[in-house]
Design a protein around this motif. Structure first.
Motif, PDB file in Angstrom:
ATOM      1  N   PRO A 144     -52.491 -17.436  11.129  1.00  0.00           N
ATOM      2  CA  PRO A 144     -51.491 -16.480  11.389  1.00  0.00           C
ATOM      3  C   PRO A 144     -52.497 -14.807  10.943  1.00  0.00           C
ATOM      4  N   GLY A 217     -48.093 -14.597  13.482  1.00  0.00           N
ATOM      5  CA  GLY A 217     -48.119 -14.956  12.029  1.00  0.00           C
ATOM      6  C   GLY A 217     -48.086 -16.636  12.557  1.00  0.00           C
ATOM      7  N   VAL A 218     -47.320 -16.846  13.596  1.00  0.00           N
ATOM      8  CA  VAL A 218     -47.486 -18.646  13.221  1.00  0.00           C
ATOM      9  C   VAL A 218     -47.244 -18.933  15.105  1.00  0.00           C
TER      10      VAL A 218
END
Length: 251
Positions: A144, A217-218
């Motif tokens: 991430p 972030g993912v």
């Protein structure tokens, strides 16, 4: 995107191995992108079994691995090159010169990353890329971050990844803090992507990857943009997707 639910890890391994074997049977000169970790062990075991039965040959296959620890020699017990030898390469008829893993001992990281990208391009790209999924949504060692990393690069491992992988080393101090990894652009360049997941502990990461927004972030969420992704997971891993009403096929 196709999502297949299976009963358990064993069935997930067999289903994923079947998709890989179909790729090799249809194109014996396939370029396979391979992953390490606990998830693909059963997949590789199944492929070895079919090879030994005479159902499958890897004699013309080329492989490129997702990643490798920086600072580990190829014969180090915890190197990903050694993992691949122990769990697949030493047990099938693939030619050693046709198996490719980043050089963990490369002194010039930028040069090694450029070499690996050029290698993949020289093979004509990856026909099928096998992926596992980290608890925080990482694929390869793409953690991430504020932005998606593009091509093969040297990454600083996060504390969560170090914590998850320390069990494979003698001590926390002996675990590498850096790794070479294919970037998101490199992974997305594969013609087909096969993501294998197992276990309730992966349910949140699966949900955020495929029922949430695409965000760095993912990292795995970027696969929503790929035209040919197959997700094979057991019921616990897919539980949150099912609860959200995402269409899932029973394999």
């Amino acid at each position: 995107m196709r999502i297949y639910e299976v009963a358990d890890y064993q069935e997930m391994s067999r289903c994923a191995a079947n998709l890989i074997s179909a790729q090799v049977l249809l194109n014996p000169r396939s370029v396979l992108g391979l992953a390490t970790g606990s998830t693909p062990v059963g997949i590789y075991s199944q492929l070895i079994e079919w090879y030994r039965k005479g159902d499958l040959s890897f004699a013309e296959v080329q492989t490129v691995n997702l990643d490798e620890y920086h600072g580990l020699a190829p014969d180090h017990p915890q190197s990903y090159r050694n993992f691949m030898q122990q769990n697949l390469f030493d047990h099938i008829d693939i030619l050693p010169q046709q198996t490719h893993v980043p050089n963990g001992l490369a002194k010039d990281a930028a040069k090694e990353c450029a070499r690996y990208e050029a290698l993949i391009a020289s093979l004509g790209g990856i026909d099928l890329q096998l992926l596992g999924l980290g608890h925080n949504g990482h694929i390869g060692f793409n953690e991430p971050a504020a932005a998606f990393a593009k091509e093969t690069h040297l990454v600083e491992l996060t504390e969560s990844t170090i914590e998850a992988n320390t069990r494979f080393f003698e001590s926390r101090e002996s675990m590498p803090r850096q790794a070479f990894t294919m970037g998101i652009k490199t992974i997305l360049g594969a013609k087909k992507i096969l993501l294998a997941v197992s276990g309730k502990e992966k349910a949140e990461a699966v949900y955020r990857s495929f029922a949430g927004p695409v965000e760095p972030g993912v990292p795995c969420s970027i696969l929503q943009f790929h035209p040919d992704v197959t997700l094979v997971g057991d019921a616990p891993a897919l539980s949150k997707l099912k609860a959200a009403g995402v269409r899932i096929c029973r394999k």
